[in-house]
Design an enzyme around this catalytic site. Structure first.
Site, PDB file in Angstrom:
ATOM      1  N   LYS A 171       0.743  -1.033   0.040  1.00 30.80           N
ATOM      2  CA  LYS A 171       0.081  -0.111   0.240  1.00 30.80           C
ATOM      3  C   LYS A 171       0.709   1.369  -0.051  1.00 30.80           C
ATOM      4  CE  LYS A 171      -3.537   2.654   0.593  1.00 30.80           C
ATOM      5  NZ  LYS A 171      -4.717   2.908  -0.039  1.00 30.80           N
ATOM      6  N   LYS A 240      -0.980  11.617   5.601  1.00 30.53           N
ATOM      7  CA  LYS A 240      -0.562  10.402   6.689  1.00 30.53           C
ATOM      8  C   LYS A 240      -0.073   9.391   5.947  1.00 30.53           C
ATOM      9  CE  LYS A 240      -3.718   7.446   6.972  1.00 30.53           C
ATOM     10  NZ  LYS A 240      -4.174   6.393   6.386  1.00 30.53           N
TER      11      LYS A 240
HETATM   12  P1  NAP Z   1     -12.899   8.426   7.406  1.00 31.50           P
HETATM   13  O1  NAP Z   1     -14.101   8.731   6.204  1.00 31.50           O
HETATM   14  O2  NAP Z   1     -12.393   9.415   8.404  1.00 31.50           O
HETATM   15  O3  NAP Z   1     -13.506   7.196   8.429  1.00 31.50           O
HETATM   16  C1  NAP Z   1     -12.856   6.873   9.385  1.00 31.50           C
HETATM   17  C2  NAP Z   1     -13.577   6.422  10.558  1.00 31.50           C
HETATM   18  O4  NAP Z   1     -13.074   5.755  11.679  1.00 31.50           O
HETATM   19  C3  NAP Z   1     -14.689   7.535  11.040  1.00 31.50           C
HETATM   20  O5  NAP Z   1     -15.847   7.296  11.045  1.00 31.50           O
HETATM   21  C4  NAP Z   1     -14.052   7.781  12.317  1.00 31.50           C
HETATM   22  O6  NAP Z   1     -15.105   8.318  13.494  1.00 31.50           O
HETATM   23  C5  NAP Z   1     -13.679   6.326  12.645  1.00 31.50           C
HETATM   24  N1  NAP Z   1     -12.901   6.249  13.956  1.00 31.50           N
HETATM   25  C6  NAP Z   1     -11.667   7.021  14.092  1.00 31.50           C
HETATM   26  N2  NAP Z   1     -10.889   6.587  15.299  1.00 31.50           N
HETATM   27  C7  NAP Z   1     -11.962   5.764  15.821  1.00 31.50           C
HETATM   28  C8  NAP Z   1     -11.695   5.033  17.041  1.00 31.50           C
HETATM   29  N3  NAP Z   1     -10.741   5.134  17.973  1.00 31.50           N
HETATM   30  N4  NAP Z   1     -12.725   3.954  17.383  1.00 31.50           N
HETATM   31  C9  NAP Z   1     -13.741   3.593  16.522  1.00 31.50           C
HETATM   32  N5  NAP Z   1     -13.913   4.504  15.251  1.00 31.50           N
HETATM   33  C10 NAP Z   1     -12.914   5.391  15.063  1.00 31.50           C
HETATM   34  O7  NAP Z   1     -11.676   7.663   6.694  1.00 31.50           O
HETATM   35  P2  NAP Z   1     -12.003   6.640   5.361  1.00 31.50           P
HETATM   36  O8  NAP Z   1     -11.632   7.656   4.250  1.00 31.50           O
HETATM   37  O9  NAP Z   1     -12.986   5.964   5.563  1.00 31.50           O
HETATM   38  O10 NAP Z   1     -10.624   5.933   5.404  1.00 31.50           O
HETATM   39  C11 NAP Z   1     -10.278   5.111   6.266  1.00 31.50           C
HETATM   40  C12 NAP Z   1      -8.986   4.043   6.164  1.00 31.50           C
HETATM   41  O11 NAP Z   1      -8.978   3.762   4.883  1.00 31.50           O
HETATM   42  C13 NAP Z   1      -7.825   5.084   6.308  1.00 31.50           C
HETATM   43  O12 NAP Z   1      -6.703   4.561   6.811  1.00 31.50           O
HETATM   44  C14 NAP Z   1      -7.675   5.639   4.837  1.00 31.50           C
HETATM   45  O13 NAP Z   1      -5.983   5.949   4.693  1.00 31.50           O
HETATM   46  C15 NAP Z   1      -7.692   4.197   4.143  1.00 31.50           C
HETATM   47  N6  NAP Z   1      -8.251   4.437   2.700  1.00 31.50           N
HETATM   48  C16 NAP Z   1      -9.219   5.435   2.385  1.00 31.50           C
HETATM   49  C17 NAP Z   1      -9.558   5.637   1.018  1.00 31.50           C
HETATM   50  C18 NAP Z   1     -10.301   6.558   0.499  1.00 31.50           C
HETATM   51  O14 NAP Z   1     -10.718   6.761  -0.522  1.00 31.50           O
HETATM   52  N7  NAP Z   1     -11.220   7.175   1.445  1.00 31.50           N
HETATM   53  C19 NAP Z   1      -8.948   4.609  -0.012  1.00 31.50           C
HETATM   54  C20 NAP Z   1      -8.211   3.579   0.349  1.00 31.50           C
HETATM   55  C21 NAP Z   1      -7.767   3.588   1.867  1.00 31.50           C
HETATM   56  P3  NAP Z   1     -15.608   9.840  13.107  1.00 31.50           P
HETATM   57  O15 NAP Z   1     -16.752   9.721  12.474  1.00 31.50           O
HETATM   58  O16 NAP Z   1     -15.821  10.254  14.448  1.00 31.50           O
HETATM   59  O17 NAP Z   1     -14.363  10.492  12.676  1.00 31.50           O
END
Ligand code: NAP
Length: 305
Positions: A171, A240
């Site tokens: 990744k 990040k």
């Molecule tokens: P996101 O929209 O910010 O979602 C992350 C979720 O995790 C949020 O709902 C957050 O809560 C929750 N969270 C954070 N800390 C927590 C904890 N301690 N306990 C329980 N829940 C918690 O991020 P995302 O875009 O889905 O990305 C998630 C992961 O996938 C990341 O590592 C990112 O790098 C990776 N990723 C993302 C993409 C993309 O296109 N978005 C693609 C590939 C990989 P809150 O709602 O309260 O903030």
């Protein structure tokens, strides 16, 4: 059908959880902000108040969290998965986090009889909704085989890259490729824009289909043309990932000059309060740098200058 847990219901987690439900799995969920779980609960999932309670109700638990400390907290923190009574199941971490820390986490969990597969993904929100993500997996053969039927629900190309941590290492390479490409697309867009000869939209249309084409040009390029930066993939999360790439490059003595430009632009977005914008907003940084370099302001000096 498997009893599956899902923790982290953001941009990626929510659609993946919905797909697991649609595939007939029994789903227990938890996430930091409960309102983010509404859609998944309405679709038939059960809420649990802590990661430990999710684990106790599940044979396999998915994590989809922002960063390494979040994953550590959900696993090893108070009421974390490691404290669940009797969870000897499988943890599948779809978050993008530090590869080295991932191998350590896998080792610590193995000591407690908990299987672990790191399974970061590529394909964005669209891939998560359509269930055709690319999954880069690390873990033992046994753990990977156990995870595969569940990974096949959320992903299409599923690669077992090696031992725990290998998925995160792939990744990191993926993010190096995406970040460098993203930055080159932003620069090409601004170059076209400032030439006064061709619009970025026409330039993009013309090169799509040739050697310069990419998923990034198709998706992020379109967002740059439209100027819509609703995430998508938040710049702060890409920044990040860029830190992870930089760390891996430092540890391996690998030069990553092309990527460093993208890393700087992502950091500038975060530092200027734009970390929540989609990462295609790096085009704003290129525009700003172009304007700074031109005493006339944002206007191009013209091709004769
Ligand atoms: P996101 O929209 O910010 O979602 C992350 C979720 O995790 C949020 O709902 C957050 O809560 C929750 N969270 C954070 N800390 C927590 C904890 N301690 N306990 C329980 N829940 C918690 O991020 P995302 O875009 O889905 O990305 C998630 C992961 O996938 C990341 O590592 C990112 O790098 C990776 N990723 C993302 C993409 C993309 O296109 N978005 C693609 C590939 C990989 P809150 O709602 O309260 O903030």
């Amino acid at each position: 059908m498997t009893k599956v847990g899902y923790i982290g219901l953001g941009i990626m987690g929510r659609p993946c959880a919905l797909n697991l439900l649609a595939a007939g799995h029994e789903l227990t969920v938890s996430t930091r902000t409960r309102s983010k779980a509404e859609e998944v609960l309405e679709a038939g999932a059960t809420w649990a108040d802590s990661p430990a309670l999710v684990a106790e109700a599940s044979e396999a638990v998915f994590l989809n969290l922002p960063d390494t400390p979040d994953v550590e907290q959900v696993i090893f923190g108070e009421e974390g998965i490691a404290s669940a009574s009797g969870f000897g199941g499988l943890l599948i971490d779809m978050s993008t986090i530090d590869p080295g820390r991932t191998s350590e986490i896998a080792g610590e969990l193995a000591g407690q009889g908990i299987g672990f597969v790191d399974a970061p993904v590529s394909g964005g929100e669209k891939g998560a909704i359509e269930g055709n993500l690319s999954v880069m997996a690390g873990g033992s053969d046994t753990d990977f085989e156990r995870a595969l039927p569940l990974l096949a629900v959320v992903g299409e190309r599923i690669t077992h890259a090696g031992v725990a941590g290998a998925g995160q290492m792939v990744k990191a390479c993926n993010q190096l490729l995406v970040g460098s490409n993203l930055m080159a697309i932003a620069e090409a867009m601004v170059l076209a824009e400032r030439s006064g000869l061709v619009s970025p939209a026409v330039m993009r249309e013309a090169v799509t289909g040739g050697f310069a084409d990419s998923r990034c040009l198709q998706v992020h390029g379109q967002r740059m043309v439209e100027g819509t930066f609703r995430p998508g993939f938040k710049s702060e999360l890409h920044a990040k990932d860029a830190r992870i790439v930089k760390k891996m490059a430092g540890q391996t003595g690998t030069p990553i000059g092309a990527f460093d430009v993208a890393r700087d632009a992502l950091d500038q977005l975060v530092e200027s309060g734009r970390g929540e914008l989609d990462d295609s907003a790096v085009i704003e940084i290129v525009r700003e740098q172009a304007a700074e370099g031109n005493p006339a302001g944002t206007d191009s000096p013209g091709l004769d200058a």
